[in-house]
Design a protein around this motif. Structure first.
Motif, PDB file in Angstrom:
ATOM      1  N   GLU A  74     -38.509  22.122  20.492  1.00  0.00           N
ATOM      2  CA  GLU A  74     -37.667  20.967  20.807  1.00  0.00           C
ATOM      3  C   GLU A  74     -38.042  19.738  19.981  1.00  0.00           C
ATOM      4  OE1 GLU A  74     -36.153  19.527  24.972  1.00  0.00           O
ATOM      5  OE2 GLU A  74     -37.891  18.299  24.427  1.00  0.00           O
ATOM      6  N   PRO A  75     -39.300  19.293  19.961  1.00  0.00           N
ATOM      7  CA  PRO A  75     -39.603  18.095  19.158  1.00  0.00           C
ATOM      8  C   PRO A  75     -39.394  18.312  17.668  1.00  0.00           C
ATOM      9  CG  PRO A  75     -41.616  19.104  19.992  1.00  0.00           C
ATOM     10  CD  PRO A  75     -40.481  19.769  20.692  1.00  0.00           C
ATOM     11  N   TRP A  76     -39.663  19.513  17.181  1.00  0.00           N
ATOM     12  CA  TRP A  76     -39.467  19.800  15.760  1.00  0.00           C
ATOM     13  C   TRP A  76     -37.998  19.674  15.395  1.00  0.00           C
ATOM     14  CZ3 TRP A  76     -37.048  23.362  12.516  1.00  0.00           C
ATOM     15  CH2 TRP A  76     -37.534  23.430  11.197  1.00  0.00           C
ATOM     16  N   THR A  77     -37.113  20.119  16.278  1.00  0.00           N
ATOM     17  CA  THR A  77     -35.673  20.048  16.036  1.00  0.00           C
ATOM     18  C   THR A  77     -35.154  18.625  16.219  1.00  0.00           C
ATOM     19  OG1 THR A  77     -35.441  22.326  16.816  1.00  0.00           O
ATOM     20  CG2 THR A  77     -33.441  21.001  16.689  1.00  0.00           C
ATOM     21  N   MET A  78     -35.572  17.975  17.307  1.00  0.00           N
ATOM     22  CA  MET A  78     -35.075  16.638  17.612  1.00  0.00           C
ATOM     23  C   MET A  78     -35.482  15.610  16.564  1.00  0.00           C
ATOM     24  SD  MET A  78     -33.184  16.851  20.245  1.00  0.00           S
ATOM     25  CE  MET A  78     -32.838  18.010  21.574  1.00  0.00           C
ATOM     26  N   ALA A  79     -36.532  15.889  15.822  1.00  0.00           N
ATOM     27  CA  ALA A  79     -36.996  14.948  14.804  1.00  0.00           C
ATOM     28  C   ALA A  79     -35.943  14.695  13.736  1.00  0.00           C
ATOM     29  CB  ALA A  79     -38.283  15.463  14.166  1.00  0.00           C
ATOM     30  N   LYS A  80     -35.011  15.631  13.542  1.00  0.00           N
ATOM     31  CA  LYS A  80     -33.999  15.495  12.496  1.00  0.00           C
ATOM     32  C   LYS A  80     -32.574  15.540  13.033  1.00  0.00           C
ATOM     33  CE  LYS A  80     -36.987  15.224   9.167  1.00  0.00           C
ATOM     34  NZ  LYS A  80     -37.140  13.969   8.394  1.00  0.00           N
ATOM     35  N   ALA A  81     -32.405  15.549  14.360  1.00  0.00           N
ATOM     36  CA  ALA A  81     -31.060  15.605  14.935  1.00  0.00           C
ATOM     37  C   ALA A  81     -30.282  14.340  14.608  1.00  0.00           C
ATOM     38  CB  ALA A  81     -31.133  15.798  16.441  1.00  0.00           C
ATOM     39  N   ASP A  82     -28.981  14.469  14.391  1.00  0.00           N
ATOM     40  CA  ASP A  82     -28.137  13.332  14.015  1.00  0.00           C
ATOM     41  C   ASP A  82     -27.292  12.815  15.166  1.00  0.00           C
ATOM     42  OD1 ASP A  82     -28.422  13.099  10.914  1.00  0.00           O
ATOM     43  OD2 ASP A  82     -28.232  15.241  11.326  1.00  0.00           O
ATOM     44  N   GLY A  83     -27.302  13.495  16.294  1.00  0.00           N
ATOM     45  CA  GLY A  83     -26.536  13.041  17.439  1.00  0.00           C
ATOM     46  C   GLY A  83     -26.781  13.950  18.629  1.00  0.00           C
ATOM     47  N   LEU A  84     -26.538  13.419  19.826  1.00  0.00           N
ATOM     48  CA  LEU A  84     -26.763  14.166  21.054  1.00  0.00           C
ATOM     49  C   LEU A  84     -25.563  14.044  21.980  1.00  0.00           C
ATOM     50  CD1 LEU A  84     -30.425  13.075  21.913  1.00  0.00           C
ATOM     51  CD2 LEU A  84     -29.709  15.248  20.899  1.00  0.00           C
ATOM     52  N   ILE A  85     -25.218  15.160  22.583  1.00  0.00           N
ATOM     53  CA  ILE A  85     -24.207  15.188  23.635  1.00  0.00           C
ATOM     54  C   ILE A  85     -24.817  15.954  24.801  1.00  0.00           C
ATOM     55  CG2 ILE A  85     -21.941  16.099  24.305  1.00  0.00           C
ATOM     56  CD1 ILE A  85     -20.994  15.661  21.480  1.00  0.00           C
ATOM     57  N   ALA A  86     -24.529  15.552  26.018  1.00  0.00           N
ATOM     58  CA  ALA A  86     -25.069  16.244  27.179  1.00  0.00           C
ATOM     59  C   ALA A  86     -24.077  16.174  28.326  1.00  0.00           C
ATOM     60  CB  ALA A  86     -26.407  15.647  27.608  1.00  0.00           C
ATOM     61  N   THR A  87     -24.192  17.121  29.233  1.00  0.00           N
ATOM     62  CA  THR A  87     -23.340  17.123  30.416  1.00  0.00           C
ATOM     63  C   THR A  87     -23.823  16.121  31.453  1.00  0.00           C
ATOM     64  OG1 THR A  87     -24.652  18.924  31.363  1.00  0.00           O
ATOM     65  CG2 THR A  87     -22.701  19.538  30.083  1.00  0.00           C
ATOM     66  N   SER A  88     -25.038  15.621  31.288  1.00  0.00           N
ATOM     67  CA  SER A  88     -25.608  14.679  32.250  1.00  0.00           C
ATOM     68  C   SER A  88     -26.334  13.568  31.504  1.00  0.00           C
ATOM     69  CB  SER A  88     -26.589  15.397  33.182  1.00  0.00           C
ATOM     70  OG  SER A  88     -27.356  14.474  33.936  1.00  0.00           O
ATOM     71  N   ALA A  89     -26.155  12.334  31.970  1.00  0.00           N
ATOM     72  CA  ALA A  89     -26.859  11.203  31.358  1.00  0.00           C
ATOM     73  C   ALA A  89     -28.359  11.336  31.521  1.00  0.00           C
ATOM     74  CB  ALA A  89     -26.368   9.899  31.980  1.00  0.00           C
ATOM     75  N   GLY A  90     -28.790  12.029  32.569  1.00  0.00           N
ATOM     76  CA  GLY A  90     -30.213  12.221  32.799  1.00  0.00           C
ATOM     77  C   GLY A  90     -30.884  13.012  31.683  1.00  0.00           C
ATOM     78  N   TYR A  91     -30.161  13.987  31.115  1.00  0.00           N
ATOM     79  CA  TYR A  91     -30.729  14.757  30.011  1.00  0.00           C
ATOM     80  C   TYR A  91     -31.018  13.845  28.819  1.00  0.00           C
ATOM     81  CZ  TYR A  91     -28.890  18.878  32.524  1.00  0.00           C
ATOM     82  OH  TYR A  91     -28.624  19.831  33.451  1.00  0.00           O
ATOM     83  N   LEU A  92     -30.076  12.969  28.517  1.00  0.00           N
ATOM     84  CA  LEU A  92     -30.245  12.071  27.375  1.00  0.00           C
ATOM     85  C   LEU A  92     -31.359  11.065  27.633  1.00  0.00           C
ATOM     86  CD1 LEU A  92     -26.496  11.387  26.479  1.00  0.00           C
ATOM     87  CD2 LEU A  92     -28.041  13.101  25.504  1.00  0.00           C
ATOM     88  N   ALA A  93     -31.459  10.578  28.847  1.00  0.00           N
ATOM     89  CA  ALA A  93     -32.518   9.620  29.173  1.00  0.00           C
ATOM     90  C   ALA A  93     -33.894  10.261  29.015  1.00  0.00           C
ATOM     91  CB  ALA A  93     -32.329   9.099  30.597  1.00  0.00           C
ATOM     92  N   THR A  94     -34.007  11.499  29.432  1.00  0.00           N
ATOM     93  CA  THR A  94     -35.280  12.210  29.293  1.00  0.00           C
ATOM     94  C   THR A  94     -35.665  12.363  27.825  1.00  0.00           C
ATOM     95  OG1 THR A  94     -34.961  13.435  31.354  1.00  0.00           O
ATOM     96  CG2 THR A  94     -36.488  14.376  29.751  1.00  0.00           C
TER      97      THR A  94
END
Length: 262
Positions: free
Chosen positions: A137-157
């Motif tokens: 997860e951190p290796w991937t998120m380091a280069k992600a260009d955007g996030l979508i989630a079904t819950s705002a809680g996922y994005l906050a985390t």
């Protein structure tokens, strides 16, 4: 309709290992481009304790996706799946083909749920999956260009866990529905496989997952029903609750569970 021309990359159903719903294919546009790939057979990989579809199909998805990006210019790689070990391909393809990627989280990826509840029963192979996701997860998120989630809680985390994501585009997009789904059902009526409506019983239906986190809610419901049975058995004795999982297979050992209150 909204200006996108998608190419879908997916594992061929014969390798998935669970029953599929071919009716869903009728809800897709006929002109949609779909590339299907192979996977290592689960009957073979389970001999070494490996059954995860994402891991079994990883080299095939990587090869097919690389070929697609080499043959046709794409503006975005979009992941919307719970097969999390596939998502690191976004960073790999971004480096090799300079194409951005967005991750759509339908469920949390790396979770500390069971770490915070040491007495909770853990899923099989939890030790391996927990450590795998904690690294990917951190290796991937380091280069992600955007996030979508079904819950705002996922994005906050994720924002709390990886502060650099705060500057990336975010969107909360709950599961929606399309009128096309209902058109398909009108053209292909589906029988109720679980109970007979109008049989004199009072049926309650829950569709979806039923993890350990639902225990408090279910205990409340069943305690109330037990009280109802004691105080008014003629009424509550007609209650039937049906818990239907998302991968139910008629005549097989699927996730469907029927819990009559009697």
């Amino acid at each position: 309709q909204f200006g996108w021309s998608p190419t879908v990359l997916a594992v061929d159903p014969q390798y998935v290992g669970t029953d599929t719903d071919p009716l869903l294919m009728k809800t897709l546009p006929q002109q949609l481009r779909v590339t299907r790939v192979a996977s290592l057979s689960s009957s073979l990989t389970r001999k070494v304790g490996l059954g995860d579809l994402a891991i079994r199909s990883f080299p095939f998805v990587w090869s097919a996706g690389t070929r697609i990006l080499e043959e046709t210019r794409h503006d975005l790689v979009y992941f919307s799946t719970t097969a999390f070990p596939i998502m690191p391909l976004g960073r790999i393809w971004k480096r090799s083909h300079r194409v951005p990627f967005v991750i759509d989280l339908q469920d949390p990826w790396h979770s500390d749920y069971y770490e915070a509840r040491p007495t909770a029963p853990r899923p099989p192979k939890y030790w391996f999956s927990y450590r795998l996701h904690r690294r990917l997860e951190p290796w991937t998120m380091a280069k992600a260009d955007g996030l979508i989630a079904t819950s705002a809680g996922y994005l906050a985390t994720l924002d709390q866990r990886y502060p650099w994501l705060a500057d990336k585009p975010h969107a909360v997009l709950p599961f929606g529905a399309s009128n096309v789904d209902f058109d398909v059902l009108h053209e292909h009526p589906q029988p109720n496989r679980f109970f007979a409506p109008g049989d004199g019983m009072i049926h309650g239906v829950y569709v979806g997952r039923a993890g350990a986190d639902m225990q408090p809610a279910l205990q409340t419901i069943f305690r109330a029903l037990r009280t109802g049975l004691q105080q008014n058995p003629s009424l509550f004795g007609r209650v039937r609750l049906h818990f239907i999982g998302t991968d139910y297979a008629p005549g097989q050992n699927g996730k469907q569970t029927v819990a009559p209150v009697a």
